[in-house]
Design an enzyme around this catalytic site. Structure first.
Site, mmCIF file in Angstrom:
data_model
loop_
_atom_site.group_PDB
_atom_site.id
_atom_site.type_symbol
_atom_site.label_atom_id
_atom_site.label_comp_id
_atom_site.label_asym_id
_atom_site.label_seq_id
_atom_site.Cartn_x
_atom_site.Cartn_y
_atom_site.Cartn_z
ATOM 1 C CG PHE A 1 -1.946 -0.980 1.331
ATOM 2 C CD1 PHE A 1 -3.232 -0.707 0.882
ATOM 3 C CD2 PHE A 1 -1.669 -2.238 1.851
ATOM 4 C CE1 PHE A 1 -4.230 -1.671 0.952
ATOM 5 C CE2 PHE A 1 -2.662 -3.207 1.927
ATOM 6 C CZ PHE A 1 -3.945 -2.920 1.471
ATOM 7 C CG ASP A 2 0.778 5.884 -1.663
ATOM 8 O OD1 ASP A 2 1.903 6.269 -1.298
ATOM 9 O OD2 ASP A 2 -0.182 6.654 -1.873
#
Ligand SMILES: [Mg+2]
Length: 232
Positions: free
Chosen positions: A12-13
């Site tokens: 995930f960013d």
């Protein structure tokens, strides 16, 4: 589209994917505006927010290209704001106040927290973020589950290059311990996340993205991503 059986690891960013960076930025500037109101020459809050954002983006681009350092980014964004709007204000004091207030306004993107947990229940997950070590670690300290549930945490300043540089994706792939095509990246930036991830051979889920691209699932609603991973 995503093939759930072909996904072995999900990165995930952080900013504007799991955590609402943009809202925290705007709220911190609102606090600065309230604190130093008489120094802002009658400029409205929205002018300040837009001017700050417009000045910050090219500085990050220069930082990403290695043309300036992190101290330059932190200093210049407020010096530019003060000079552009002719503010009679100490840029260093403004910058310090901003950082304090920015940290006070971190929060999850709506629905992202539940989705992160649901996904982490079924897949090994990690975080891959552009940013300064101290600041990004501060966010992980504020929301400890992010680190507790992550098997890999990759922060650009620690690696020495920023997304979309291939080296940071190669490093993250190594940390995940799977093949590039088995990684799904969930992020909001076309340039950093979608283009960077695809160039690395990863699958990509593009939060708040538009347009169809090969190997990319664009989604606005976290339920869409959960459905695509058969986690509804
Ligand atoms: Mg982002």
């Amino acid at each position: 589209m995503i093939d759930p059986s072909g996904v072995a690891f999900i990165f995930f960013d952080l900013d504007d994917t799991l955590l609402d960076h943009r809202a925290a930025e705007r709220a911190a500037l609102a606090d600065c505006h309230a604190t130093f109101n008489h120094h802002f020459n009658g400029h409205s809050l929205s002018v300040i927010q837009d001017t700050y954002h417009a000045g910050n983006v090219p500085l990050w681009r220069k930082y990403a290209a290695g043309e300036i350092g992190r101290e330059d980014v932190q200093r210049l964004r407020f010096e530019r704001l003060c000079s552009t709007l002719s503010l009679d204000l100490d840029a260093t004091l403004l910058g310090t106040t901003y950082l304090e207030r920015y940290g006070a306004h971190w929060q999850w993107i709506p629905e992202a927290e539940a989705a992160f947990h649901a996904i982490a229940d079924h897949y090994p997950v990690g975080l891959l973020t552009n940013g300064f070590v101290e600041q990004q670690q501060g966010k992980l300290a504020r929301f400890p589950v992010l680190r507790e549930r992550s098997e890999a945490v990759v922060i650009s300043e620690e690696v020495g290059v920023m997304k979309p540089h291939p080296a940071i994706f190669a490093h993250a792939t190594e940390q995940a311990g799977v093949e590039p095509h088995e990684i799904l990246y969930v992020g909001d930036s076309l340039h950093s996340d979608v283009e960077g991830g695809r160039a690395a051979g990863w699958q990509v889920a593009w939060f708040r993205g538009d347009g169809d691209r090969d190997g990319v699932l664009a989604f606005d609603d976290w339920t869409t991503l959960r459905d695509a991973l058969d986690l509804a």
